[in-house]
Design a protein around this motif. Sequence first.
Motif, mmCIF file in Angstrom:
data_model
loop_
_atom_site.group_PDB
_atom_site.id
_atom_site.type_symbol
_atom_site.label_atom_id
_atom_site.label_comp_id
_atom_site.label_asym_id
_atom_site.label_seq_id
_atom_site.Cartn_x
_atom_site.Cartn_y
_atom_site.Cartn_z
ATOM 1 N N ILE A 34 0.833 -1.204 0.000
ATOM 2 C CA ILE A 34 0.000 0.000 0.000
ATOM 3 C C ILE A 34 0.865 1.250 0.000
ATOM 4 O O ILE A 34 0.600 2.224 -0.733
ATOM 5 C CB ILE A 34 -0.962 -0.008 1.206
ATOM 6 N N TYR A 35 1.923 1.234 0.790
ATOM 7 C CA TYR A 35 2.831 2.377 0.852
ATOM 8 C C TYR A 35 3.515 2.599 -0.498
ATOM 9 O O TYR A 35 3.588 3.733 -0.986
ATOM 10 C CB TYR A 35 3.869 2.155 1.944
ATOM 11 N N LYS A 36 4.016 1.508 -1.083
ATOM 12 C CA LYS A 36 4.710 1.619 -2.370
ATOM 13 C C LYS A 36 3.779 2.149 -3.452
ATOM 14 O O LYS A 36 4.158 3.007 -4.261
ATOM 15 C CB LYS A 36 5.270 0.262 -2.765
ATOM 16 N N ARG A 37 2.544 1.643 -3.495
ATOM 17 C CA ARG A 37 1.576 2.092 -4.498
ATOM 18 C C ARG A 37 1.247 3.570 -4.314
ATOM 19 O O ARG A 37 1.184 4.334 -5.283
ATOM 20 C CB ARG A 37 0.307 1.264 -4.384
ATOM 21 N N ASN A 52 2.088 6.724 -6.911
ATOM 22 C CA ASN A 52 0.979 7.545 -7.413
ATOM 23 C C ASN A 52 0.953 8.940 -6.787
ATOM 24 O O ASN A 52 -0.011 9.687 -6.958
ATOM 25 C CB ASN A 52 -0.360 6.865 -7.143
ATOM 26 N N ASN A 53 2.032 9.247 -6.045
ATOM 27 C CA ASN A 53 2.130 10.571 -5.385
ATOM 28 C C ASN A 53 0.899 10.863 -4.531
ATOM 29 O O ASN A 53 0.329 11.977 -4.570
ATOM 30 C CB ASN A 53 2.319 11.677 -6.435
ATOM 31 N N GLU A 54 0.481 9.893 -3.730
ATOM 32 C CA GLU A 54 -0.702 10.060 -2.901
ATOM 33 C C GLU A 54 -0.401 10.701 -1.554
ATOM 34 O O GLU A 54 -1.306 10.971 -0.766
ATOM 35 C CB GLU A 54 -1.373 8.705 -2.671
#
Length: 281
Positions: free
Chosen positions: A267-270, A274-276
């Motif tokens: 989740i962190y990597k995604r 995605n610059n979330e």
Amino acid sequence: MLSILLSSCDLFEYKSGEDSEEENPIIASVGNQSLKRSEVTFLVTEKSTEEDSINITNRYVQSWIRKQLMIKEAGSTITFDETELNRKLLDYRYALMIYEFEKAYINDHIDSIISENEIKSYYNENKSNFSLKEIIVRTNFYKLEKNNQQNKTLEKLLSSDKQENKANLKQIALNHASNYYIEDSTWVRFEDIIVNTPLAENNNKVELLRNNRTLKVDDEIYTYYFKILEYKLQDQIPPLDFVREEIAKILMNKKKVALVEQLQKDIYKRAQENNEFQIYD
């Protein structure tokens, strides 16, 4: 300050429609806090008797009253920081949300199979972490009435370790014993196998096992025979078979922890890709 108690299952005949005071009356109150009829209907099932329903509901109402009184007392005694209190409530809410999410993810993705190789490997690498807190044995146990004619035959068979005797011992157990245990390969707590026998009162069980391979004791009606095949004493390392289930639980928990850790990383990597999120200096 408060008023109850419930006297009939009529309490739960809650009607649909407008939530009028007549249809949904207050059944208890503490200060400005009220408990309504509709809030206790979940306590009663179709299988509940009228007496059970009344008792269960009265206990719930009493518990609710005590809780409200404690809240009232706390509020009048201590000055709470509302901002801090709301922050803690929010933290708890978020922690509960994450817990439920992780639990659902584990249920959907966990590999519930623990292989024999995994169990053996963990056992061999962590033997020193296992230590018996009680005496365990592999044993055969026979309980026969004292006047049973098969007692002499049983004693003779137990004095020999010939493989062909097993079938005869089993037949005596099945046909003549009031109770028996003939699982050769299974380790059991010694206290469990001698319960309700005169051996349970023996205060020197360690010496008893060290000096005897066949134990015979009597009470007024029965004779009890124990063929000790193998034993392990307190503080010794237990055999794999005795801790197999415990190891399987440990390995399953490790799988769950690893799965959650990987989920968090993914989740962190995604989100990072995605610059979330942003980190500010």
